[in-house]
Design a protein around this motif. Structure first.
Motif, mmCIF file in Angstrom:
data_model
loop_
_atom_site.group_PDB
_atom_site.id
_atom_site.type_symbol
_atom_site.label_atom_id
_atom_site.label_comp_id
_atom_site.label_asym_id
_atom_site.label_seq_id
_atom_site.Cartn_x
_atom_site.Cartn_y
_atom_site.Cartn_z
ATOM 1 N N ALA A 134 0.831 -1.043 -0.071
ATOM 2 C CA ALA A 134 -0.010 0.048 -0.034
ATOM 3 C C ALA A 134 0.882 1.255 -0.050
ATOM 4 O O ALA A 134 2.090 1.242 -0.049
ATOM 5 C CB ALA A 134 -1.073 -0.058 1.164
ATOM 6 N N GLY A 135 0.232 2.664 0.021
ATOM 7 C CA GLY A 135 0.929 3.669 0.246
ATOM 8 C C GLY A 135 1.930 3.962 1.207
ATOM 9 O O GLY A 135 1.961 3.096 2.137
ATOM 10 N N ARG A 136 2.370 4.987 1.380
ATOM 11 C CA ARG A 136 3.284 5.522 2.409
ATOM 12 C C ARG A 136 2.730 5.026 3.805
ATOM 13 O O ARG A 136 3.530 4.981 4.608
ATOM 14 C CB ARG A 136 3.785 6.857 2.058
ATOM 15 N N ASP A 137 1.466 5.705 3.773
ATOM 16 C CA ASP A 137 1.092 5.256 5.399
ATOM 17 C C ASP A 137 0.176 4.058 5.554
ATOM 18 O O ASP A 137 -0.350 3.713 6.372
ATOM 19 C CB ASP A 137 -0.033 6.584 5.664
ATOM 20 N N GLY A 138 0.525 3.020 4.567
ATOM 21 C CA GLY A 138 0.249 1.568 4.804
ATOM 22 C C GLY A 138 -1.208 1.348 4.600
ATOM 23 O O GLY A 138 -1.619 0.267 4.571
ATOM 24 N N ARG A 139 -2.051 2.539 3.898
ATOM 25 C CA ARG A 139 -3.230 2.272 3.475
ATOM 26 C C ARG A 139 -3.418 2.578 2.157
ATOM 27 O O ARG A 139 -3.182 3.385 1.252
ATOM 28 C CB ARG A 139 -4.108 3.045 4.280
ATOM 29 N N ALA A 140 -3.896 1.175 1.223
ATOM 30 C CA ALA A 140 -4.258 1.328 -0.036
ATOM 31 C C ALA A 140 -5.284 2.332 -0.398
ATOM 32 O O ALA A 140 -6.247 2.612 0.303
ATOM 33 C CB ALA A 140 -4.748 0.109 -0.717
ATOM 34 N N GLY A 141 -5.088 3.274 -1.238
ATOM 35 C CA GLY A 141 -6.026 4.288 -1.754
ATOM 36 C C GLY A 141 -6.061 5.554 -1.119
ATOM 37 O O GLY A 141 -6.804 6.511 -1.048
ATOM 38 N N ALA A 142 -5.241 5.512 -0.055
ATOM 39 C CA ALA A 142 -4.986 6.854 0.867
ATOM 40 C C ALA A 142 -4.717 7.995 -0.409
ATOM 41 O O ALA A 142 -3.898 7.713 -1.136
ATOM 42 C CB ALA A 142 -3.837 6.731 1.983
ATOM 43 N N ALA A 143 -5.195 9.199 0.485
ATOM 44 C CA ALA A 143 -4.855 10.371 -0.452
ATOM 45 C C ALA A 143 -3.394 10.750 -0.105
ATOM 46 O O ALA A 143 -2.900 10.870 0.940
ATOM 47 C CB ALA A 143 -5.867 11.528 -0.196
ATOM 48 N N VAL A 144 -2.673 11.315 -1.263
ATOM 49 C CA VAL A 144 -1.382 11.916 -0.919
ATOM 50 C C VAL A 144 -1.459 13.279 -1.375
ATOM 51 O O VAL A 144 -1.897 13.444 -2.667
ATOM 52 C CB VAL A 144 -0.327 11.106 -1.806
ATOM 53 N N PRO A 145 -1.254 14.319 -0.827
ATOM 54 C CA PRO A 145 -1.199 15.726 -1.450
ATOM 55 C C PRO A 145 -0.241 15.790 -2.492
ATOM 56 O O PRO A 145 0.712 15.285 -2.774
ATOM 57 C CB PRO A 145 -0.606 16.587 -0.128
ATOM 58 N N VAL A 146 -0.622 16.578 -3.649
ATOM 59 C CA VAL A 146 -0.062 16.957 -5.021
ATOM 60 C C VAL A 146 0.026 18.359 -5.061
ATOM 61 O O VAL A 146 -0.951 19.186 -4.751
ATOM 62 C CB VAL A 146 -0.499 16.214 -5.980
ATOM 63 N N ILE A 147 1.000 19.030 -5.482
ATOM 64 C CA ILE A 147 1.213 20.214 -5.880
ATOM 65 C C ILE A 147 2.017 20.413 -7.252
ATOM 66 O O ILE A 147 2.804 19.780 -7.782
ATOM 67 C CB ILE A 147 2.191 21.047 -4.841
ATOM 68 N N GLY A 148 1.089 21.080 -8.170
ATOM 69 C CA GLY A 148 1.524 21.384 -9.466
ATOM 70 C C GLY A 148 2.161 22.702 -9.487
ATOM 71 O O GLY A 148 1.681 23.887 -8.978
ATOM 72 N N LEU A 149 3.788 22.796 -9.455
ATOM 73 C CA LEU A 149 4.367 23.837 -9.538
ATOM 74 C C LEU A 149 4.710 24.630 -11.046
ATOM 75 O O LEU A 149 4.891 24.026 -11.878
ATOM 76 C CB LEU A 149 5.782 23.848 -8.917
ATOM 77 N N PRO A 150 4.667 25.820 -11.062
ATOM 78 C CA PRO A 150 4.832 26.574 -12.332
ATOM 79 C C PRO A 150 6.430 26.181 -12.621
ATOM 80 O O PRO A 150 7.383 26.034 -11.860
ATOM 81 C CB PRO A 150 4.524 27.811 -12.233
ATOM 82 N N GLY A 151 6.710 26.304 -14.055
ATOM 83 C CA GLY A 151 8.055 25.810 -14.134
ATOM 84 C C GLY A 151 9.087 27.215 -14.238
ATOM 85 O O GLY A 151 10.365 26.763 -13.967
ATOM 86 N N TYR A 152 8.676 28.531 -14.101
ATOM 87 C CA TYR A 152 9.584 29.350 -13.920
ATOM 88 C C TYR A 152 10.142 29.323 -12.446
ATOM 89 O O TYR A 152 9.573 28.944 -11.396
ATOM 90 C CB TYR A 152 8.832 30.733 -14.127
ATOM 91 N N PRO A 153 11.416 29.384 -12.387
ATOM 92 C CA PRO A 153 12.066 29.481 -10.989
ATOM 93 C C PRO A 153 11.605 30.092 -9.836
ATOM 94 O O PRO A 153 11.584 29.285 -8.794
ATOM 95 C CB PRO A 153 13.635 29.499 -11.198
ATOM 96 N N LEU A 154 11.207 31.297 -10.109
ATOM 97 C CA LEU A 154 10.944 32.127 -8.833
ATOM 98 C C LEU A 154 9.565 31.594 -8.608
ATOM 99 O O LEU A 154 9.081 31.677 -7.544
ATOM 100 C CB LEU A 154 10.980 33.639 -9.547
ATOM 101 N N ALA A 155 8.818 31.160 -9.540
ATOM 102 C CA ALA A 155 7.517 30.902 -9.242
ATOM 103 C C ALA A 155 7.376 29.553 -8.492
ATOM 104 O O ALA A 155 6.749 29.433 -7.452
ATOM 105 C CB ALA A 155 6.650 30.805 -10.398
ATOM 106 N N ALA A 156 8.053 28.528 -8.764
ATOM 107 C CA ALA A 156 8.455 27.245 -8.434
ATOM 108 C C ALA A 156 8.961 27.460 -6.767
ATOM 109 O O ALA A 156 8.257 27.011 -5.867
ATOM 110 C CB ALA A 156 9.446 26.486 -9.059
ATOM 111 N N ALA A 157 9.778 28.409 -6.766
ATOM 112 C CA ALA A 157 10.325 28.556 -5.113
ATOM 113 C C ALA A 157 9.127 29.299 -4.393
ATOM 114 O O ALA A 157 9.250 28.802 -3.295
ATOM 115 C CB ALA A 157 11.606 29.734 -5.417
ATOM 116 N N VAL A 158 8.395 30.227 -4.958
ATOM 117 C CA VAL A 158 7.318 30.779 -4.025
ATOM 118 C C VAL A 158 6.409 29.939 -3.704
ATOM 119 O O VAL A 158 5.904 29.792 -2.328
ATOM 120 C CB VAL A 158 6.576 32.019 -4.891
ATOM 121 N N ILE A 159 5.898 28.988 -4.627
ATOM 122 C CA ILE A 159 4.559 28.017 -4.372
ATOM 123 C C ILE A 159 5.423 26.904 -3.266
ATOM 124 O O ILE A 159 4.491 26.579 -2.607
ATOM 125 C CB ILE A 159 4.372 27.301 -5.670
ATOM 126 N N PHE A 160 6.550 26.738 -3.433
ATOM 127 C CA PHE A 160 7.128 25.633 -2.437
ATOM 128 C C PHE A 160 7.126 26.206 -1.194
ATOM 129 O O PHE A 160 6.514 25.483 -0.179
ATOM 130 C CB PHE A 160 8.706 25.227 -2.825
#
Length: 477
Positions: free
Chosen positions: A344-370
C-alpha cells in the motif's frame, strides 16, 4: 532552471495573494494537518478556481481548501515516530518529550580543583581576608567534577592554599558553605522535561539528552517529497543542450530546499509531455511519498497536462492561486493505490490520499509556491509548526508599484547604509527586476518582500518588512 513551455502571464494583475509569511499553512499559524477552512473544494469534483469576480483564492484560502479536501479524501496529516541514535538526531523533530533519567550532576561535586572542607572548620580569623589554618585531617584534595567527600560543603581553590611542613593548610580568604560546589541536580533534575515534543534537535540538545541518560531519541519520520520534472525540452543536469532545450535545475533547487526543511527528496526522471506517462509516474511516486511535486505543465498551453493528471489520479482542488509569481499553481491529491507486489501507500493504506502540488516551471514561481504550500505541509508531517522567519525592517530604495489584488513576492537585495556618526546603519532593500524566469533574481536576493493584497503603491524611503532567505549570500542585519 526549468521554464514553462508556454507563457504563464506572470507579471499581470491576475497573479494575486496576500503578503504573509509561509507558516503552517500560509499565514495561518496552524498545523497543516488540521483543516481550517469550510471544506469547500473537498473531493475530486470540486475545484476552487476563480471565484466571484474571477478572483483566484489567496494563498491562505487555497491552503485551507487543499488540506480540507485531502483530509476528507483520507489523508492523515500527522507525523509517525521512529527511534534514532542521538548521533543521527541532528535536525530531527522530537515526537515525544525527552525527560531526564537522572540528575546532573548526580551528586554534589567540586567546581574547582582544590581542597574539600567543612565550612567553619579550622582557626578562622575575625578578618575574612586574613590567612587561617586547617589541620591535615580536616581537608581532602579534590579535582573538578569529583564527588564531595562526606561531611564537606566547600572547595578552596588550589591558588589560595599553601601547605606547611606538618601537612596543615594555610588558606587565604573566606570559605563559606557551597563555595565552588555544584549541588546535585544543578543542571538537570531527575524527571525534568529536557526537550519538548515538536522541537528541532540542535547539537546542544542532543548533548543534553545524552547527559541525562539517553542513547537514542524518538523523532518524527522524515517525510518524503517526490519531485517529478516534466517537459519534452527538459534535460537532466549535466546534459549537453540542443536548440530549445533546458536543464532541469528546478528539481535540484527543490530537492535541496526539501532537505533544508527536514524532509527527504525523491527525484524522478524527466517525464515527457504525455498525459498517460505523467499520470503513471504520479501514481508510482504516491506509493512512496508523503507529497508529490509536479514541475511545469500547470498553465494552459498545448503540452500542459498537470491539471488533467491530478484530476485523473485523485482530485484537483485548487486551480490557480492569487500570488505572484506562481499564479498557475495547482493543488490536489493522488490516490496512492497499491503496487503490483501488494504494497500500500506510504501510510500503509491502499487508496489513501497523497497531497499533490503542481508548480509552475519558472524558477521564482516554483520557489514561491514551494514556500507557501510544501514547507508548511512538510513541517506538519514532522509534528511542528514551522518557525516564523525573522521579519526584518528595511528602507525601500526606490518607488515600487504592485498589483493590489495579488500577494506579490518580490526578491530584494539588502545593503547597509550608514545613517549617523555613531556607526549605526539603515538596511536598504532594493527590489530586483520583474520576471519569474530569471534564476539570477533569486540567486542574488537576500530576502523576500511579500506585499499583502490591497497594497500597491510604495515610495522610496518607505519602511517595509522583508523575510531573509535561508542561506542568502550575506547578512546585513
Amino acid at each position: 532552471m526549468t521554464a514553462p513551455r508556454t507563457s504563464t502571464g506572470a507579471g499581470t494583475g491576475a497573479d494575486a495573494g496576500s503578503g504573509t509569511a509561509a507558516g503552517a499553512g500560509p499565514g495561518t499559524g496552524t498545523a497543516a494537518g488540521a483543516g481550517s477552512g469550510t471544506g469547500a473544494g473537498s473531493g475530486a469534483g470540486a475545484v476552487a478556481g476563480r471565484g466571484a469576480g474571477g478572483r483566484r483564492p489567496s494563498p491562505q484560502a487555497a491552503y485551507s481548501r487543499w488540506i480540507d479536501a485531502c483530509t476528507a479524501a483520507g489523508w492523515r496529516g500527522e507525523p509517525t515516530a521512529e527511534q534514532v541514535p542521538l548521533a543521527a538526531g541532528l535536525g530531527r523533530v522530537t515526537a515525544v518529550p525527552i525527560l531526564a533519567r537522572w540528575s546532573v550532576p548526580g551528586s554534589a561535586c567540586a567546581a574547582m580543583d582544590g581542597i574539600a572542607i567543612r565550612s567553619g572548620a579550622g582557626s578562622v580569623p575575625a578578618d575574612p581576608a586574613s590567612p587561617w589554618r586547617l589541620a591535615a585531617s580536616s581537608y581532602t584534595w579534590i579535582d573538578t567534577g569529583d564527588p564531595m567527600p562526606a561531611g564537606t560543603d566547600a572547595v578552596v581553590e588550589r591558588e589560595r592554599v599553601q601547605l606547611s611542613a606538618d601537612g596543615s593548610a594555610r588558606i587565604t580568604g573566606p570559605a563559606p558553605p557551597g563555595l565552588h560546589v555544584r549541588p546535585e541536580g544543578e543542571d538537570f533534575q531527575a524527571g525534568q522535561l529536557i526537550i519538548p515534543a515538536g522541537h528541532c534537535l540542535r547539537p546542544i540538545d542532543l548533548a543534553a539528552a545524552a547527559a541525562v541518560g539517553h542513547a537514542s531519541a524518538e523523532v518524527a519520520r522524515r517525510p518524503v517529497a517526490a519531485i517529478i520534472p516534466t517537459g519534452d525540452e527538459i534535460r537532466p543536469v549535466g546534459s549537453a543542450l540542443g536548440p530549445g532545450e533546458i536543464i532541469d535545475s528546478n528539481s535540484l533547487m527543490l530537492a535541496l530546499r526539501t532537505g533544508q526543511v527536514g524532509a527527504v527528496p525523491m527525484i524522478s526522471a524527466v517525464q515527457p509531455d504525455e498525459r498517460a506517462v505523467i499520470a503513471a509516474e504520479v501514481r508510482r511516486a504516491a506509493l512512496a511519498a508523503d507529497v508529490v511535486l509536479i514541475i511545469a505543465g500547470s498553465s494552459a498551453g498545448r503540452g500542459d497536462y498537470t491539471a488533467a493528471v491530478i484530476a485523473e489520479v485523485g482530485g484537483l482542488v485548487v486551480k490557480g492561486v492569487a500570488v505572484r509569481p506562481g499564479h498557475p499553481a495547482l493543488l490536489g491529491y493522488a490516490r496512492s493505490g497499491q503496487s503490483r507486489a501488494g504494497r500500500a501507500g506510504r501510510d500503509g493504506r491502499a487508496g489513501a490520499a497523497v497531497p499533490v502540488i503542481g508548480l509552475p516551471g519558472y524558477p521564482l514561481a516554483a520557489a514561491v509556491i514551494f514556500e507557501l504550500f510544501a514547507v508548511p505541509l512538510l513541517a506538519a508531517l514532522q509534528g511542528r509548526i514551522p518557525a516564523d522567519r525573522a521579519w526584518q525592517r528595511a528602507e525601500l530604495a526606490c518607488d515600487w508599484t504592485s498589483s493590489p489584488d495579488v500577494e506579490d513576492w518580490v526578491p530584494v537585495s539588502l545593503t547597509a547604509a550608514p545613517i549617523g556618526q555613531d556607526g549605526s546603519c539603515a538596511v536598504i532593500a532594493t527590489p530586483g527586476r520583474r520576471g519569474a524566469s530569471a534564476v539570477s533574481r533569486l540567486m542574488r536576493a537576500h530576502a523576500w518582500w511579500p506585499i499583502p493584497i490591497g497594497q500597491a503603491q510604495f515610495a522610496r524611503g518607505d519602511q517595509i518588512d522583508v523575510q531573509p532567505i535561508p542561506g542568502a549570500p550575506h547578512d546585513v542585519r
